[in-house]
Structures are given as C-alpha cells and as structure tokens.
Design a protein around this motif. Sequence first.
Motif, PDB file in Angstrom:
ATOM      1  N   LEU A  43       0.840  -1.190   0.000  1.00  0.00           N
ATOM      2  CA  LEU A  43       0.000   0.000   0.000  1.00  0.00           C
ATOM      3  C   LEU A  43       0.876   1.240   0.000  1.00  0.00           C
ATOM      4  O   LEU A  43       1.744   1.406   0.856  1.00  0.00           O
ATOM      5  CB  LEU A  43      -0.881  -0.036   1.250  1.00  0.00           C
ATOM      6  CG  LEU A  43      -2.076   0.871   1.333  1.00  0.00           C
ATOM      7  CD1 LEU A  43      -3.046   0.649   0.176  1.00  0.00           C
ATOM      8  CD2 LEU A  43      -2.795   0.670   2.653  1.00  0.00           C
ATOM      9  N   GLU A  47      -3.133   3.495  -2.384  1.00  0.00           N
ATOM     10  CA  GLU A  47      -3.359   2.665  -3.565  1.00  0.00           C
ATOM     11  C   GLU A  47      -2.554   1.374  -3.440  1.00  0.00           C
ATOM     12  O   GLU A  47      -1.556   1.318  -2.727  1.00  0.00           O
ATOM     13  CB  GLU A  47      -2.945   3.418  -4.838  1.00  0.00           C
ATOM     14  CG  GLU A  47      -3.771   4.667  -5.083  1.00  0.00           C
ATOM     15  CD  GLU A  47      -3.403   5.361  -6.396  1.00  0.00           C
ATOM     16  OE1 GLU A  47      -2.601   4.817  -7.180  1.00  0.00           O
ATOM     17  OE2 GLU A  47      -3.936   6.457  -6.629  1.00  0.00           O
ATOM     18  N   PHE A  48      -3.004   0.366  -4.180  1.00  0.00           N
ATOM     19  CA  PHE A  48      -2.331  -0.930  -4.146  1.00  0.00           C
ATOM     20  C   PHE A  48      -1.304  -1.012  -5.274  1.00  0.00           C
ATOM     21  O   PHE A  48      -1.635  -0.778  -6.437  1.00  0.00           O
ATOM     22  CB  PHE A  48      -3.349  -2.072  -4.295  1.00  0.00           C
ATOM     23  CG  PHE A  48      -4.308  -2.137  -3.149  1.00  0.00           C
ATOM     24  CD1 PHE A  48      -3.945  -2.755  -1.970  1.00  0.00           C
ATOM     25  CD2 PHE A  48      -5.567  -1.565  -3.240  1.00  0.00           C
ATOM     26  CE1 PHE A  48      -4.821  -2.807  -0.896  1.00  0.00           C
ATOM     27  CE2 PHE A  48      -6.453  -1.603  -2.180  1.00  0.00           C
ATOM     28  CZ  PHE A  48      -6.075  -2.221  -0.996  1.00  0.00           C
ATOM     29  N   ARG A 152      -7.122  -5.725 -12.229  1.00  0.00           N
ATOM     30  CA  ARG A 152      -8.213  -5.729 -11.254  1.00  0.00           C
ATOM     31  C   ARG A 152      -8.097  -7.041 -10.487  1.00  0.00           C
ATOM     32  O   ARG A 152      -8.139  -8.119 -11.077  1.00  0.00           O
ATOM     33  CB  ARG A 152      -9.551  -5.600 -11.991  1.00  0.00           C
ATOM     34  CG  ARG A 152     -10.727  -5.649 -11.130  1.00  0.00           C
ATOM     35  CD  ARG A 152     -11.403  -4.419 -10.630  1.00  0.00           C
ATOM     36  NE  ARG A 152     -11.140  -3.129 -11.188  1.00  0.00           N
ATOM     37  CZ  ARG A 152     -11.042  -2.044 -10.412  1.00  0.00           C
ATOM     38  NH1 ARG A 152     -11.132  -2.141  -9.100  1.00  0.00           N
ATOM     39  NH2 ARG A 152     -10.852  -0.867 -10.943  1.00  0.00           N
ATOM     40  N   ASP A 155     -11.941  -6.582  -5.830  1.00  0.00           N
ATOM     41  CA  ASP A 155     -12.526  -5.238  -5.865  1.00  0.00           C
ATOM     42  C   ASP A 155     -11.467  -4.139  -5.837  1.00  0.00           C
ATOM     43  O   ASP A 155     -11.798  -2.970  -5.682  1.00  0.00           O
ATOM     44  CB  ASP A 155     -13.520  -5.076  -4.726  1.00  0.00           C
ATOM     45  CG  ASP A 155     -12.852  -5.235  -3.363  1.00  0.00           C
ATOM     46  OD1 ASP A 155     -11.719  -5.746  -3.308  1.00  0.00           O
ATOM     47  OD2 ASP A 155     -13.472  -4.842  -2.361  1.00  0.00           O
ATOM     48  N   ARG A 156     -10.224  -4.489  -5.996  1.00  0.00           N
ATOM     49  CA  ARG A 156      -9.192  -3.455  -5.953  1.00  0.00           C
ATOM     50  C   ARG A 156      -8.354  -3.439  -7.237  1.00  0.00           C
ATOM     51  O   ARG A 156      -8.143  -4.463  -7.869  1.00  0.00           O
ATOM     52  CB  ARG A 156      -8.305  -3.621  -4.737  1.00  0.00           C
ATOM     53  CG  ARG A 156      -7.568  -4.913  -4.713  1.00  0.00           C
ATOM     54  CD  ARG A 156      -6.732  -5.055  -3.458  1.00  0.00           C
ATOM     55  NE  ARG A 156      -6.207  -6.391  -3.385  1.00  0.00           N
ATOM     56  CZ  ARG A 156      -6.023  -7.051  -2.271  1.00  0.00           C
ATOM     57  NH1 ARG A 156      -6.316  -6.506  -1.125  1.00  0.00           N
ATOM     58  NH2 ARG A 156      -5.537  -8.264  -2.289  1.00  0.00           N
TER      59      ARG A 156
END
Length: 177
Positions: A43, A47-48, A152, A155-156
Amino acid sequence: MDEKREAGYDILSILSGMKEEYWRGVSEVQEEGGETLECVTLLLGGEFYAFETVHAAEVLRIPKLIRVPGVPEIITGIFNLRGEITAAVDIRPLLGVSRPDIGDGGRIVVVRGEKFLTGILTEGIVGIAPLPLDDFEAAGATRSEYVRGEIRDGDRLVLLLDLPKLLASPAITATGY
C-alpha cells in the motif's frame, strides 16, 4: 521381481502410476491458471501496488531511521540492516500519490537493485500472491512512468511497478549529490 508381486505389490508399476499422476497434475495446473507473476502487494498513498517477488529480499518493521543531510527528500534516512547501512526511500512522490503518515502497520520492503539493496517505505504489506499475467492491462497515461501495468484483483486495482526502472531513477541513486 516375482517375489515382490508375490508379496502383494510391484514397485515399478506403483512408481509408474505416481509419475503419470504427477505429470497429469502439472499439465492441469498449467491449463487452468495460465502464466502468473508472483508479486508482493503493498500500500502506497492509499493505492495498491505490486512488484515481482524476485526483487524482494525481506520485509521489516520500520527501524529507527537516521536522516542524512544533503540527500534528496525521497531518501528518508538510513538504517542498519545486520551491519550494512541501507537507505530507506519514500517512493510515493515518484508515483505521484499522496503521502499519508505511515502508522504502526508501516513496513520497509528491502529490495535488490542492480548494485545495491534499499528499503522502500510502505503504509503496509497486503501479501504475496500470483497475479495472472494475461489480465494485466497497460497503465493509463496519467500513471507514473514507473508503473508497467494494472490489474483488477477482486474489488481493488493493483498497479504493477517497474522496479528495475524505479531503482535506477536518479532520485534514488542520488546521482549528482
């Protein structure tokens, strides 16, 4: 060999069956999953991001960092990694993301550059997982030059870092300082 059959088993046929079962299992996995990248997901700026595990050396709690005068702001300090002085860098400015405070969940991911080890400050480590290579798409034009693609994952949205390019950045190598 006749003695083994008389005893109730034939080791050669058992080994042959195990070999066939192994190869059947390997081919099923390859057909089902396709090619994947084993990645560390972390992280940064809320954001990832991910990068290939081949570049990762270890993950640490953030140790005491000693600020070094005269180096770029991105180099937040140095720390002792089992006798080796290692720089800790905050790459969020290079990625154009926000810089929230790094809390108790923050970690340093020690990564291998071409010539050196360095520690990347993160807000947290999400985990290590294979990501399907075929599902990556080109990163949007607004993304940093250090982002290779995006995927994707549930959900992230996960952004794949170009870690060799990032570690060769003059901002990190402190060229000219």
